[in-house]
Design a protein around this motif. Structure first.
Motif, PDB file in Angstrom:
ATOM      1  N   SER A  79      -6.217  16.410 -16.408  1.00 35.41           N
ATOM      2  CA  SER A  79      -6.649  14.948 -16.827  1.00 35.41           C
ATOM      3  C   SER A  79      -6.424  14.032 -15.781  1.00 35.41           C
ATOM      4  O   SER A  79      -6.713  12.831 -15.955  1.00 35.41           O
ATOM      5  CB  SER A  79      -5.953  14.800 -18.108  1.00 35.41           C
ATOM      6  N   LEU A  80      -5.509  14.219 -14.650  1.00 35.22           N
ATOM      7  CA  LEU A  80      -5.179  13.575 -13.770  1.00 35.22           C
ATOM      8  C   LEU A  80      -6.225  13.095 -12.383  1.00 35.22           C
ATOM      9  O   LEU A  80      -7.003  14.256 -12.242  1.00 35.22           O
ATOM     10  CB  LEU A  80      -3.887  14.201 -12.812  1.00 35.22           C
ATOM     11  N   HIS A  81      -6.360  12.079 -12.284  1.00 35.40           N
ATOM     12  CA  HIS A  81      -7.224  11.805 -11.259  1.00 35.40           C
ATOM     13  C   HIS A  81      -6.419  10.859 -10.017  1.00 35.40           C
ATOM     14  O   HIS A  81      -6.073  11.141  -9.098  1.00 35.40           O
ATOM     15  CB  HIS A  81      -8.498  11.082 -11.509  1.00 35.40           C
ATOM     16  N   VAL A  82      -6.066   9.899 -10.374  1.00 33.80           N
ATOM     17  CA  VAL A  82      -5.086   8.943  -9.814  1.00 33.80           C
ATOM     18  C   VAL A  82      -4.334   8.114 -10.668  1.00 33.80           C
ATOM     19  O   VAL A  82      -4.573   7.578 -11.800  1.00 33.80           O
ATOM     20  CB  VAL A  82      -5.624   7.677  -8.616  1.00 33.80           C
ATOM     21  N   SER A  83      -2.918   8.427 -10.303  1.00 32.38           N
ATOM     22  CA  SER A  83      -1.996   7.864 -11.194  1.00 32.38           C
ATOM     23  C   SER A  83      -0.773   6.910 -10.304  1.00 32.38           C
ATOM     24  O   SER A  83      -0.304   7.389  -9.329  1.00 32.38           O
ATOM     25  CB  SER A  83      -1.069   8.618 -12.153  1.00 32.38           C
ATOM     26  N   GLU A  84      -0.555   5.791 -10.833  1.00 27.68           N
ATOM     27  CA  GLU A  84       0.357   4.935 -10.111  1.00 27.68           C
ATOM     28  C   GLU A  84       1.648   4.604 -10.930  1.00 27.68           C
ATOM     29  O   GLU A  84       1.332   4.024 -12.247  1.00 27.68           O
ATOM     30  CB  GLU A  84      -0.345   3.562  -9.527  1.00 27.68           C
ATOM     31  N   ILE A  85       2.682   4.901 -10.365  1.00 26.60           N
ATOM     32  CA  ILE A  85       4.052   4.546 -11.298  1.00 26.60           C
ATOM     33  C   ILE A  85       4.924   3.672 -10.597  1.00 26.60           C
ATOM     34  O   ILE A  85       5.242   3.935  -9.353  1.00 26.60           O
ATOM     35  CB  ILE A  85       4.690   5.843 -11.389  1.00 26.60           C
ATOM     36  N   ASP A  86       5.217   2.525 -11.328  1.00 18.13           N
ATOM     37  CA  ASP A  86       6.322   1.832 -10.719  1.00 18.13           C
ATOM     38  C   ASP A  86       7.518   2.362 -11.046  1.00 18.13           C
ATOM     39  O   ASP A  86       8.010   2.542 -12.207  1.00 18.13           O
ATOM     40  CB  ASP A  86       6.002   0.499 -11.425  1.00 18.13           C
ATOM     41  N   LEU A  87       8.258   2.698  -9.986  1.00 23.87           N
ATOM     42  CA  LEU A  87       9.549   3.319 -10.115  1.00 23.87           C
ATOM     43  C   LEU A  87      10.715   2.468 -10.622  1.00 23.87           C
ATOM     44  O   LEU A  87      11.775   2.950 -10.823  1.00 23.87           O
ATOM     45  CB  LEU A  87       9.772   4.100  -8.849  1.00 23.87           C
ATOM     46  N   LYS A 129      12.741  -4.384  -3.336  1.00 21.54           N
ATOM     47  CA  LYS A 129      11.980  -5.510  -3.807  1.00 21.54           C
ATOM     48  C   LYS A 129      10.854  -4.587  -4.554  1.00 21.54           C
ATOM     49  O   LYS A 129      10.519  -5.347  -5.624  1.00 21.54           O
ATOM     50  CB  LYS A 129      11.147  -6.150  -2.748  1.00 21.54           C
ATOM     51  N   SER A 130      10.384  -3.466  -4.103  1.00 29.32           N
ATOM     52  CA  SER A 130       9.339  -2.678  -4.898  1.00 29.32           C
ATOM     53  C   SER A 130       9.515  -1.236  -4.731  1.00 29.32           C
ATOM     54  O   SER A 130      10.136  -0.832  -3.473  1.00 29.32           O
ATOM     55  CB  SER A 130       7.961  -3.197  -4.782  1.00 29.32           C
ATOM     56  N   ALA A 131       9.032  -0.288  -5.562  1.00 31.11           N
ATOM     57  CA  ALA A 131       9.081   1.073  -5.294  1.00 31.11           C
ATOM     58  C   ALA A 131       7.870   1.961  -6.039  1.00 31.11           C
ATOM     59  O   ALA A 131       8.133   1.593  -7.332  1.00 31.11           O
ATOM     60  CB  ALA A 131      10.330   1.845  -5.598  1.00 31.11           C
ATOM     61  N   ARG A 132       7.109   2.459  -5.661  1.00 27.10           N
ATOM     62  CA  ARG A 132       5.942   2.781  -6.194  1.00 27.10           C
ATOM     63  C   ARG A 132       5.588   4.383  -5.838  1.00 27.10           C
ATOM     64  O   ARG A 132       5.771   4.845  -4.741  1.00 27.10           O
ATOM     65  CB  ARG A 132       4.684   1.834  -5.910  1.00 27.10           C
ATOM     66  N   LEU A 133       4.939   5.222  -6.855  1.00 27.20           N
ATOM     67  CA  LEU A 133       4.508   6.436  -6.734  1.00 27.20           C
ATOM     68  C   LEU A 133       3.168   6.485  -6.865  1.00 27.20           C
ATOM     69  O   LEU A 133       2.855   6.032  -7.886  1.00 27.20           O
ATOM     70  CB  LEU A 133       5.634   7.430  -7.314  1.00 27.20           C
ATOM     71  N   THR A 134       2.372   7.031  -5.966  1.00 26.73           N
ATOM     72  CA  THR A 134       0.901   7.264  -6.276  1.00 26.73           C
ATOM     73  C   THR A 134       0.476   8.658  -6.207  1.00 26.73           C
ATOM     74  O   THR A 134       0.969   9.457  -5.382  1.00 26.73           O
ATOM     75  CB  THR A 134      -0.200   6.670  -5.278  1.00 26.73           C
ATOM     76  N   ILE A 135      -0.097   9.232  -7.269  1.00 21.99           N
ATOM     77  CA  ILE A 135      -0.399  10.531  -7.710  1.00 21.99           C
ATOM     78  C   ILE A 135      -1.761  10.815  -7.399  1.00 21.99           C
ATOM     79  O   ILE A 135      -2.394  10.213  -8.255  1.00 21.99           O
ATOM     80  CB  ILE A 135       0.321  11.230  -8.619  1.00 21.99           C
TER      81      ILE A 135
END
Length: 253
Positions: free
Chosen positions: A36-44, A82-88
């Motif tokens: 079900s995953l296509h693109v997922s962005e997670i604010d760490l 300031k920010s940290a993000r993971l993109t799957i």
């Protein structure tokens, strides 16, 4: 530890996050969500958990825990970010290189962090993920560990906690002892422990096994890096981190 350590934080974060230690009921977490995953962005750095499907909910909470673990191990306070993000991002359907009969997907994991000074750090990893199938996938024995006990965890709230991390090189030789401390202000299975430092900064920490909290002995504790003497410590959590072999170096013989 300087902000340059963020490069190692991101690399180690991706390594631990995509490993089999990220599981759900003993099975690899990503197998439950890959189709079900296509693109997922997670604010760490966020704590918002609204309106996410179960598997994605787990993926987000585990990602934030793993990231906090690496910050803690490298002695970096969340205030340095300031920010940290993971993109799957999931690619097209394919087969495993060593098993042409196993279908799955190549999934790209890209972590990015920007320090409080505006410098950008990145790390990336691509792994093969097959949809979960209990007929072929082994179940981890970690699923048989005693469950998280909220009542016990709540009993830690208000306690003064000392964290001691012993750093060893790849051969097991002692390098340094890192120490931090504060008052536990909250606890939950999904988000870990909330720790308020004496400076007033409040942040979440995720410890490898909270059941290893030990009652502190009577007397004083000294912070080696500053010479500060602590009194009134209630709990001590100590663990060891062994660094991997430096790139390009091999053992003797």
């Amino acid at each position: 530890m300087t902000r340059k350590a963020l490069a190692s934080v991101l690399r180690n974060f991706l390594g631990t996050y995509t490993s089999r230690y990220s599981d759900s009921h003993g099975y690899w977490l990503f197998g439950f969500m890959v189709e079900s995953l296509h693109v997922s962005e997670i604010d760490l750095l966020s704590t918002d958990m609204t309106d996410f499907p179960d598997a994605q909910f787990e993926a987000i909470t585990v990602a934030r825990k793993r990231f906090l673990e690496q910050l803690n191990k490298h002695g970096l306070n969340i205030s340095k970010l300031k920010s940290a993000r993971l993109t799957i991002t999931r690619g097209g359907k394919t087969t495993q290189k060593h098993d042409a009969h196993q279908f799955g997907y190549e999934v790209n994991f890209r972590a990015e962090a920007i320090s409080d000074l505006g410098k950008k750090f990145e790390a990336e990893e691509v792994i093969f993920i097959a949809p979960h199938d209990p007929k072929v996938e082994g179940r981890s024995t970690r699923a048989d560990l005693p469950p998280f006990d909220q009542q016990v965890a709540d009993s830690f709230v208000g306690k003064k906690l000392l964290i001691e991390v012993t750093i060893l090189d790849h051969e097991g030789n002692f390098l340094e002892l890192r120490q931090s401390y504060g008052k536990i202000t909250g606890a939950s299975e999904r988000m870990g422990f909330e720790l308020e430092q004496l400076a007033g900064t409040e942040y979440l920490i995720s410890l490898p096994d909270w059941r290893k909290f030990k009652p502190a002995g009577s007397g004083e504790y000294k912070i080696r890096s500053t010479g500060e003497v602590l009194t009134g410590v209630d709990l001590v959590y100590a663990f060891t981190v062994r660094r991997s072999r430096p790139a390009g170096k091999v053992g003797n013989g």
